[in-house]
Design a protein around this motif. Structure first.
Motif, PDB file in Angstrom:
ATOM      1  N   ALA A 118     -11.727   9.160   8.347  1.00 54.74           N
ATOM      2  CA  ALA A 118     -11.580   9.561   6.935  1.00 54.74           C
ATOM      3  C   ALA A 118     -10.486   8.774   6.226  1.00 54.74           C
ATOM      4  N   CYS A 119     -10.761   8.389   4.980  1.00 52.05           N
ATOM      5  CA  CYS A 119      -9.773   7.711   4.134  1.00 52.05           C
ATOM      6  C   CYS A 119      -9.047   8.693   3.226  1.00 52.05           C
ATOM      7  N   CYS A 120      -9.660   9.864   2.962  1.00 53.23           N
ATOM      8  CA  CYS A 120      -8.951  10.923   2.238  1.00 53.23           C
ATOM      9  C   CYS A 120      -9.050  12.190   3.093  1.00 53.23           C
ATOM     10  N   ASP A 121      -8.404  13.267   2.650  1.00 53.37           N
ATOM     11  CA  ASP A 121      -8.407  14.492   3.449  1.00 53.37           C
ATOM     12  C   ASP A 121      -9.774  15.173   3.395  1.00 53.37           C
ATOM     13  N   VAL A 122     -10.116  15.822   4.495  1.00 48.21           N
ATOM     14  CA  VAL A 122     -11.430  16.449   4.613  1.00 48.21           C
ATOM     15  C   VAL A 122     -11.278  17.827   5.257  1.00 48.21           C
ATOM     16  N   GLY A 123     -11.865  18.823   4.621  1.00 45.92           N
ATOM     17  CA  GLY A 123     -12.008  20.135   5.253  1.00 45.92           C
ATOM     18  C   GLY A 123     -13.468  20.328   5.610  1.00 45.92           C
ATOM     19  N   LEU A 124     -13.740  21.132   6.615  1.00 54.20           N
ATOM     20  CA  LEU A 124     -15.118  21.275   7.097  1.00 54.20           C
ATOM     21  C   LEU A 124     -15.627  22.712   6.956  1.00 54.20           C
ATOM     22  N   PHE A 125     -16.836  22.842   6.437  1.00 51.97           N
ATOM     23  CA  PHE A 125     -17.541  24.119   6.480  1.00 51.97           C
ATOM     24  C   PHE A 125     -18.237  24.266   7.822  1.00 51.97           C
ATOM     25  N   ALA A 410      -6.127  -0.102  -9.571  1.00 50.03           N
ATOM     26  CA  ALA A 410      -7.009  -0.901 -10.442  1.00 50.03           C
ATOM     27  C   ALA A 410      -8.464  -0.882  -9.971  1.00 50.03           C
ATOM     28  N   GLY A 411      -8.934   0.287  -9.622  1.00 47.17           N
ATOM     29  CA  GLY A 411     -10.342   0.427  -9.270  1.00 47.17           C
ATOM     30  C   GLY A 411     -10.688   0.028  -7.839  1.00 47.17           C
ATOM     31  N   GLU A 412      -9.715  -0.515  -7.100  1.00 46.06           N
ATOM     32  CA  GLU A 412      -9.957  -0.927  -5.704  1.00 46.06           C
ATOM     33  C   GLU A 412      -9.430   0.142  -4.760  1.00 46.06           C
ATOM     34  N   VAL A 413     -10.273   0.590  -3.851  1.00 44.01           N
ATOM     35  CA  VAL A 413      -9.801   1.560  -2.850  1.00 44.01           C
ATOM     36  C   VAL A 413      -9.068   0.802  -1.749  1.00 44.01           C
ATOM     37  N   LEU A 414      -7.808   1.145  -1.568  1.00 45.82           N
ATOM     38  CA  LEU A 414      -6.982   0.472  -0.556  1.00 45.82           C
ATOM     39  C   LEU A 414      -6.858   1.308   0.718  1.00 45.82           C
ATOM     40  N   ALA A 415      -7.171   2.596   0.618  1.00 45.96           N
ATOM     41  CA  ALA A 415      -6.998   3.487   1.771  1.00 45.96           C
ATOM     42  C   ALA A 415      -7.915   3.066   2.908  1.00 45.96           C
ATOM     43  N   GLU A 416      -7.441   3.263   4.103  1.00 47.37           N
ATOM     44  CA  GLU A 416      -8.179   2.847   5.298  1.00 47.37           C
ATOM     45  C   GLU A 416      -8.542   4.076   6.134  1.00 47.37           C
ATOM     46  N   PRO A 417      -9.536   3.929   7.013  1.00 50.14           N
ATOM     47  CA  PRO A 417      -9.833   5.021   7.952  1.00 50.14           C
ATOM     48  C   PRO A 417      -8.559   5.401   8.715  1.00 50.14           C
ATOM     49  N   GLY A 418      -8.336   6.692   8.846  1.00 52.10           N
ATOM     50  CA  GLY A 418      -7.110   7.158   9.500  1.00 52.10           C
ATOM     51  C   GLY A 418      -6.080   7.687   8.507  1.00 52.10           C
ATOM     52  N   TRP A 419      -6.233   7.294   7.223  1.00 55.36           N
ATOM     53  CA  TRP A 419      -5.322   7.826   6.208  1.00 55.36           C
ATOM     54  C   TRP A 419      -5.605   9.313   5.956  1.00 55.36           C
ATOM     55  N   GLY A 420      -6.859   9.684   6.056  1.00 52.24           N
ATOM     56  CA  GLY A 420      -7.243  11.056   5.766  1.00 52.24           C
ATOM     57  C   GLY A 420      -6.921  11.982   6.921  1.00 52.24           C
TER      58      GLY A 420
END
Ligand code: DOR
Ligand code: ZN
Ligand code: ZN
Length: 426
Positions: A118-125, A410-420
């Protein structure tokens, strides 16, 4: 000791549900340390935010990331990148992937995938089945239980009143039980050529409210789309039933008339409704708890096939559509923050998220309300399309911070897997 990185957002307009104030935001490490005018920058890196609005990172409480099992439509990495591009720093993922989140083992596997990808935080149902009510009640790390009263994409379905009752009775009553409220019997009896009338949803909402009342538990109604559903929910609330509800951007911004031009690209469950229903959603926005995208990606090839699956992507268009509505005077920025940050954080017990205030996570969205954008020109979702393609909107995500770090610039996603990170209810 390693000193924490500090950053100062200088001079932006800080938005809370109650007010908009011009203030600096001081970030220390992962956290917001102070919000106020003319803060001392000290050693902090200063970011110019003059003229921009600063919103808390949005929380999209209804997203289908498709993993594991349908990674050709979306995966955790592509879906969370799309989320960030759309200003969402947290998404809550639905359990109806081909390998559904319906056992504690499947939940643990998916949690592991999130931590890696995940690049952002994730909660799961956790997903309800006719047999798993006891196991579901043990899913303490889940943000809630998702129960399909009617069939949709995937195999999840709990259509009998007896099994629905078991879940309503056993799932911890203070935690959200979220329903896809379309009644399976009504769907079978009333649907003609794939179109499900509003009555399917209205019957299910009435049943779900009755079950919540009987079992004295919390209930969350996903994607409310008709005036009658809204009326039933308002009445139940006045009678003390703990029911919350959600609307999608497609039900707010499209009507069934869009099916004529978009065909299967406008096909989802519940389907698009009449202009009168759409108007009712806008009229009663105050009574709606959250806006969630119901991001449900399918490939264009699948959508163009003879029996196209239901669902539309929404992660990257929800905030731009809402911002455009703000510039048109249809709602306030404070309402956007309530509907997509403060209230979802509260409903799903996400600690220290959903507000620009000291002590909260430095998940922030910087928005330019003067910039124009054309929807669909650049998309991170793997499915690569949007029903809103070509629409010009005013209001653009300029920068996104996740725990103080630049996730989008500026519209570019810089986050990488593991950030989330995996988020759990507190
Ligand atoms: O249109 C829909 N698509 N409605 C749902 O309930 C499921 C979703 C999906 O997963 O594709
Ligand atoms: Zn649904
Ligand atoms: Zn959904």
């Amino acid at each position: 000791m390693k000193s924490l990185r500090s950053r100062l957002l200088r001079g932006g307009w800080v938005v809370t549900p109650e007010q908009i104030i011009q203030a600096d935001v001081l970030i220390q490490g992962e956290w917001i340390a102070a919000v106020g005018p003319h803060l001392d920058a000290g050693q902090a890196e200063v970011i110019d935010a003059y003229g921009l609005y600063i919103l808390p990172g949005l929380i999209d409480a209804h997203v289908h990331l498709r993993e594991p099992g349908a990674e050709h439509k979306e995966d955790i990495t592509s879906g969370t990148r799309a989320a960030l591009a759309g200003g969402c720093t947290t998404v809550l993922d639905m359990p109806n992937s081909p390998h559904p989140t319906t056992t504690l083992a499947a939940f643990a596997e998916k949690a592991h995938l999130v931590q890696r990808k995940a690049c952002c935080d994730v909660g799961l149902f956790f997903g309800a089945t006719p047999e798993n009510a006891k196991e579901a009640a043990q899913a303490h790390e889940a943000v809630g239980l998702k129960l399909y009263m009617g069939s949709s994409t995937g195999q999840l379905l709990v259509s009998s009143l007896a099994s629905q009752f078991e879940h309503f009775r056993l799932f911890p009553r203070e935690r959200p039980l979220a329903v896809h409220a379309e009644d399976e019997e009504a769907v079978a009896a009333l649907s003609s050529v794939g179109r499900r009338p509003g009555a399917c949803a209205e019957i299910a909402v009435a049943k779900a409210i009755a079950l919540a009342r009987l079992t004295r538990r919390r209930l969350h109604i996903c994607h409310v789309s008709t005036a009658v559903e809204l009326g039933a929910i308002a009445l139940a609330r006045r009678q003390g039933v703990a029911v919350s509800c959600e609307v999608t951007p497609h039900h707010l911004f499209l009507t069934h008339e869009a099916e004529r031009t978009l065909d299967a690209l406008a096909h989802m469950n519940p389907p698009l409704r009449t202009p009168a229903d759409q108007e009712a959603l806008w009229q009663h926005l105050d009574e709606i708890d959250i806006v969630a995208s119901d991001h449900a990606p399918h490939t264009l090839a699948e959508k163009r096939a003879p029996s196209p699956p239901a669902g539309v992507p929404g992660l990257e268009t929800t905030l731009p559509l809402l911002l455009n509505a703000v510039t048109e005077g249809r709602l306030t920025l404070g309402a956007v923050v309530r509907l997509m940050a403060e209230r979802p954080a509260r409903l799903f017990s996400l600690a220290r998220k959903g507000r620009v205030a000291p002590g909260f996570s430095a998940d922030l969205v910087l928005v330019d309300l003067n910039a124009k954008a054309t929807l669909g020109q650049k998309l991170y979702t793997k499915c690569g399309w949007t029903p809103f393609a070509g629409m010009t909107v005013t209001g653009k995500v300029q920068r996104v911070l996740l725990r103080g770090a630049d996730a989008v610039v500026a519209g570019e996603v810089l986050a990488e897997p593991g950030w989330g990170r995996l988020v759990e209810p507190s």
